[in-house]
Design a protein around this motif. Sequence first.
Motif, short mmCIF file in Angstrom:
data_model
loop_
_atom_site.label_atom_id
_atom_site.label_comp_id
_atom_site.label_asym_id
_atom_site.label_seq_id
_atom_site.Cartn_x
_atom_site.Cartn_y
_atom_site.Cartn_z
N ALA A 137 71.79 120.47 42.58
CA ALA A 137 71.53 119.74 43.50
C ALA A 137 71.43 120.76 45.18
O ALA A 137 70.30 120.27 46.26
CB ALA A 137 73.13 119.50 44.11
N LYS A 138 71.55 122.32 45.48
CA LYS A 138 71.39 123.06 46.77
C LYS A 138 69.64 123.59 46.68
O LYS A 138 69.33 123.25 47.69
CB LYS A 138 72.12 124.67 45.93
N SER A 139 68.96 122.81 45.23
CA SER A 139 67.64 123.37 46.21
C SER A 139 66.76 122.26 45.91
O SER A 139 65.86 122.14 46.88
CB SER A 139 66.89 124.05 44.54
N GLN A 140 67.33 121.35 45.64
CA GLN A 140 67.05 119.56 45.87
C GLN A 140 66.80 119.52 47.51
O GLN A 140 66.55 118.51 48.45
CB GLN A 140 68.12 118.45 45.25
N ARG A 141 68.36 119.93 48.26
CA ARG A 141 69.10 119.50 49.58
C ARG A 141 67.56 120.44 50.38
O ARG A 141 67.20 120.00 51.37
CB ARG A 141 70.30 120.50 49.93
N GLN A 142 67.59 121.76 49.71
CA GLN A 142 66.31 122.47 50.61
C GLN A 142 65.52 121.66 50.97
O GLN A 142 64.10 122.31 51.61
CB GLN A 142 66.22 123.59 50.37
N LEU A 143 64.37 121.79 49.47
CA LEU A 143 62.91 121.35 48.95
C LEU A 143 63.04 119.77 49.82
O LEU A 143 62.49 119.26 50.10
CB LEU A 143 63.10 120.64 47.58
N LYS A 144 63.78 118.69 50.30
CA LYS A 144 64.20 117.22 50.98
C LYS A 144 63.80 118.13 51.87
O LYS A 144 62.49 116.87 52.86
CB LYS A 144 65.40 116.90 50.75
N MET A 145 63.81 118.97 53.13
CA MET A 145 63.72 119.52 53.79
C MET A 145 62.50 119.93 54.40
O MET A 145 61.63 119.18 55.33
CB MET A 145 64.79 120.03 55.08
N LEU A 146 61.50 120.82 53.17
CA LEU A 146 60.13 121.43 53.54
C LEU A 146 59.59 120.91 53.18
O LEU A 146 58.34 120.86 53.21
CB LEU A 146 60.86 122.41 52.72
N GLN A 147 59.47 119.37 51.93
CA GLN A 147 58.80 118.78 51.34
C GLN A 147 57.94 117.48 53.27
O GLN A 147 57.42 117.24 52.74
CB GLN A 147 59.32 117.55 50.75
N TRP A 148 58.87 117.53 54.07
CA TRP A 148 58.36 117.07 55.67
C TRP A 148 57.85 118.10 56.54
O TRP A 148 57.06 117.58 57.78
CB TRP A 148 59.56 116.14 56.49
N THR A 149 58.66 118.65 56.37
CA THR A 149 58.13 120.17 57.27
C THR A 149 56.31 120.46 56.69
O THR A 149 55.44 120.75 58.01
CB THR A 149 58.83 121.57 57.06
N ILE A 150 55.97 120.61 55.96
CA ILE A 150 54.64 121.27 55.42
C ILE A 150 53.89 119.87 55.83
O ILE A 150 52.57 120.48 56.50
CB ILE A 150 54.52 120.96 53.91
N PRO A 151 53.76 118.29 55.53
CA PRO A 151 52.77 117.85 56.51
C PRO A 151 53.07 118.25 58.00
O PRO A 151 52.14 117.20 58.74
CB PRO A 151 53.31 116.34 55.42
#
Length: 203
Positions: A137-151
């Motif tokens: 869950a911790k990795s998922q929450r971090q990835l949720k934010m970063l997936q929009w940071t890249i574009p």
Amino acid sequence: MSERHTALRSMHDLGLAAWFGGSLMGAFGVNGAAAKISDTSQRLPVASAGWARWTPVNAAAIGAHLAGAVGELVTESPRMATQAGVGRASAVKTALTVGALAVTGYSRLLGMRLEKAGGPSVQGTTEPNAQTPSHVAKSQRQLKMLQWTIPALTGALIVVTAYMGEQQRPGQVFRGILGRAQGLAGSPMKMSRLAAMGSAKRH
């Protein structure tokens, strides 16, 4: 030497387009489609498989973009020295590129962690549910934010690139060179004024 650098520009633009488009499509398409799978234990493995297949293509796109960017930096270095504003725009572009690379690399690291997690029950690729293990869950929450940071970062790179293209118009080049020349000419004058003011105060 030729003023055309079509190969470098193509590598730069196509690589950046794939980097931006792939990250946006992955966030909306891959992750969104995986969340529709009825078996909650298969959502994460399916999304991870999709991202794993895209990773080599994305790495090639980023490599092409960086090669083109470095080549353009070298070929445009004379304008950076003579045209006001070009150096500043180049610095902004470099900072955005470094940020996008860092976020992309860390996102892939998180993705690899989720790949190794197996098939835990999840709400979506980046959304845990009540049964999701805490480390996943911790990795998922971090990835949720970063997936929009890249574009967001690569989209900003596209905008800065368009702006720098406008700087190459003849009128912009002329005004930029004139502004740089006036700035260089103004510096000694300002120093002489300050020196004169200091001399007047002493007397």
